[in-house]
Design an enzyme around this catalytic site. Structure first.
Site, PDB file in Angstrom:
ATOM      1  CD  GLU A 127      -2.417  16.496   1.549  1.00 62.43           C
ATOM      2  OE1 GLU A 127      -3.009  17.663   0.705  1.00 62.43           O
ATOM      3  OE2 GLU A 127      -1.534  15.735   0.994  1.00 62.43           O
ATOM      4  CG  ASN A 169      -2.292  10.904   5.420  1.00 64.20           C
ATOM      5  OD1 ASN A 169      -1.187  10.025   5.943  1.00 64.20           O
ATOM      6  ND2 ASN A 169      -2.515  11.077   4.406  1.00 64.20           N
ATOM      7  CG  HIS A 206       4.419  12.158  -1.118  1.00 61.49           C
ATOM      8  ND1 HIS A 206       4.083  11.262  -2.066  1.00 61.49           N
ATOM      9  CD2 HIS A 206       3.308  12.463  -0.455  1.00 61.49           C
ATOM     10  CE1 HIS A 206       3.072  10.500  -1.873  1.00 61.49           C
ATOM     11  NE2 HIS A 206       2.212  11.617  -1.148  1.00 61.49           N
ATOM     12  CD  GLU A 235      -0.629   9.843   0.674  1.00 60.08           C
ATOM     13  OE1 GLU A 235      -0.138  10.948  -0.258  1.00 60.08           O
ATOM     14  OE2 GLU A 235      -1.693  10.261   1.131  1.00 60.08           O
ATOM     15  CG  ASP A 237       5.989   9.240  -3.924  1.00 57.55           C
ATOM     16  OD1 ASP A 237       6.401  10.155  -2.871  1.00 57.55           O
ATOM     17  OD2 ASP A 237       5.094   9.414  -4.548  1.00 57.55           O
TER      18      ASP A 237
HETATM   19  C1  XIL Z   1      -2.740  12.095  -5.649  1.00 59.82           C
HETATM   20  C2  XIL Z   1      -2.929  10.967  -6.526  1.00 59.82           C
HETATM   21  O1  XIL Z   1      -1.714  10.109  -6.463  1.00 59.82           O
HETATM   22  C3  XIL Z   1      -3.120  11.561  -7.904  1.00 59.82           C
HETATM   23  O2  XIL Z   1      -3.699  10.544  -8.839  1.00 59.82           O
HETATM   24  C4  XIL Z   1      -4.157  12.724  -7.782  1.00 59.82           C
HETATM   25  O3  XIL Z   1      -4.110  13.271  -9.204  1.00 59.82           O
HETATM   26  C5  XIL Z   1      -3.756  13.612  -6.836  1.00 59.82           C
HETATM   27  O4  XIL Z   1      -3.785  13.044  -5.712  1.00 59.82           O
HETATM   28  N1  XIL Z   1      -1.492  13.540  -0.779  1.00 59.82           N
HETATM   29  C6  XIL Z   1      -2.504  12.525  -0.658  1.00 59.82           C
HETATM   30  C7  XIL Z   1      -2.889  11.952  -1.772  1.00 59.82           C
HETATM   31  O5  XIL Z   1      -2.978  12.558   0.328  1.00 59.82           O
HETATM   32  O6  XIL Z   1      -4.246  11.675  -1.887  1.00 59.82           O
HETATM   33  C8  XIL Z   1      -2.358  12.347  -3.240  1.00 59.82           C
HETATM   34  O7  XIL Z   1      -2.659  11.502  -4.102  1.00 59.82           O
HETATM   35  C9  XIL Z   1      -1.071  12.808  -3.027  1.00 59.82           C
HETATM   36  C10 XIL Z   1      -0.574  13.779  -1.924  1.00 59.82           C
END
Ligand code: XIL
Length: 299
Positions: A127, A169, A206, A235, A237
């Site tokens: 990020e 990432n 996401h 990741e 969702d």
């Molecule tokens: C999130 C987790 O799911 C949560 O439990 C935590 O509180 C915050 O982080 N991007 C990422 C992940 O790279 O590490 C994040 O995970 C979600 C967004």
């Protein structure tokens, strides 16, 4: 095939899940996770605050709980994440300049040494770009150490574990037309041209109202792969868990030879960091949602 992992394996890919150490004593959770998935990412346990809570004192207790559960159950592991502006321990948040730069290097070396040879893909940097139309780097203590912090992280990581695939990432980089996507593309192209060791790009995926799925995601995956890196969906969702959208994402990955696999960010909706979005493949009681069947059919 009858599970997501086995179905993905038919094309040489993995289907992974984010696992939380604190849920490993929940048998509904572990039954689904063990049955359906063949790759694991620690949801929080390998982050900087978890693995180096005090400067110079590494703690792999929770990370190893997730790692060992995964490997004992025959799964591969994605490492997440080594250099990030978020979830830094307090001591690191308070560092800057050359001291922070060295702390970043020491952290990468410490964590990668512990898992040397045992992690397939590492999210080395997470990020680093800002949202919106600027295409700029995100302001952070790491960024303020100098624009070269990302390539220093990757060079450090290559030396620390030469067999791991090293990934960049990020989120909101699925839409090919987004400035953030183009900025990430320019960085990866530059790294490949100059020989900075990068092997893969992770698309968090996401998807929600603010970052809706767009069918040009396939173009994005293809364009990065054409630079000579692997790609993965890291990741996943989807707010509301539309079966059609889930199937589209699966088909986008399957259409790209260098798409290594897909990871969903949790097991049941109740396990999600955005549980109010009901974004995952399993209901709170562990039953399969329509999106599950759409994914299995697409694989
Ligand atoms: C999130 C987790 O799911 C949560 O439990 C935590 O509180 C915050 O982080 N991007 C990422 C992940 O790279 O590490 C994040 O995970 C979600 C967004």
């Amino acid at each position: 095939e009858s599970t997501l992992g086995a179905a993905a394996a038919q094309s040489g890919r993995y289907f992974g899940v984010a696992i939380a150490a604190g849920r490993l004593n929940d048998s509904t959770y572990t039954t689904i996770a063990n049955r359906e998935f063949n790759s694991v990412t620690a949801e929080n346990e390998m982050k900087i605050d978890a693995t180096q809570p005090q400067r110079g004192q590494f703690n792999f207790t929770a990370a190893d709980r997730v790692y060992n559960w995964a490997v004992q159950n025959g799964k591969q592991v994605r490492g997440h994440t080594l250099a990030w502006h978020s979830q830094q321990p307090a001591w690191m948040q308070n560092l800057s300049g050359p001291t922070l730069r060295q702390a970043m290097i020491d952290h990468i070396n410490g964590v990668m040494a512990h898992y040397r040879g045992r992690i397939v893909e590492w999210d080395v940097v997470n990020e680093a770009f800002v949202d919106g139309n600027s295409g700029a780097r995100r302001d952070s203590n790491l960024q303020r150490t100098g624009n070269d912090w990302i390539e220093v992280a990757f060079r450090t990581a290559r030396a620390a574990d030469p067999n791991a695939k090293l990934c960049y990432n990020d989120y909101n980089v699925e839409n090919w037309n987004a400035a953030k996507t183009q900025a990430m593309y320019a960085m990866v192209r530059d790294f490949k041209q100059r020989g900075v060791p990068i092997d893969c790009v992770g698309f968090q995926a996401h998807f929600n109202e603010g970052n809706p799925y767009n069918s040009n995601f396939r173009t994005t995956l293809q364009s990065f792969a054409a630079l000579g890196v692997d790609v993965s969906v890291t990741e996943l969702d989807i707010q509301g868990a539309s079966p059609t959208t889930y199937a589209n994402v699966i088909n986008d990955c399957l259409a790209v030879a260098r798409c290594l696999g897909i990871t969903v960010w949790g097991v049941r909706d109740s396990d999600s960091w955005r549980s109010h979005h009901t974004p995952l493949l399993f209901n709170n009681n562990g039953s399969k949602k329509p999106a599950y069947n759409a994914v299995l059919d697409a694989l």
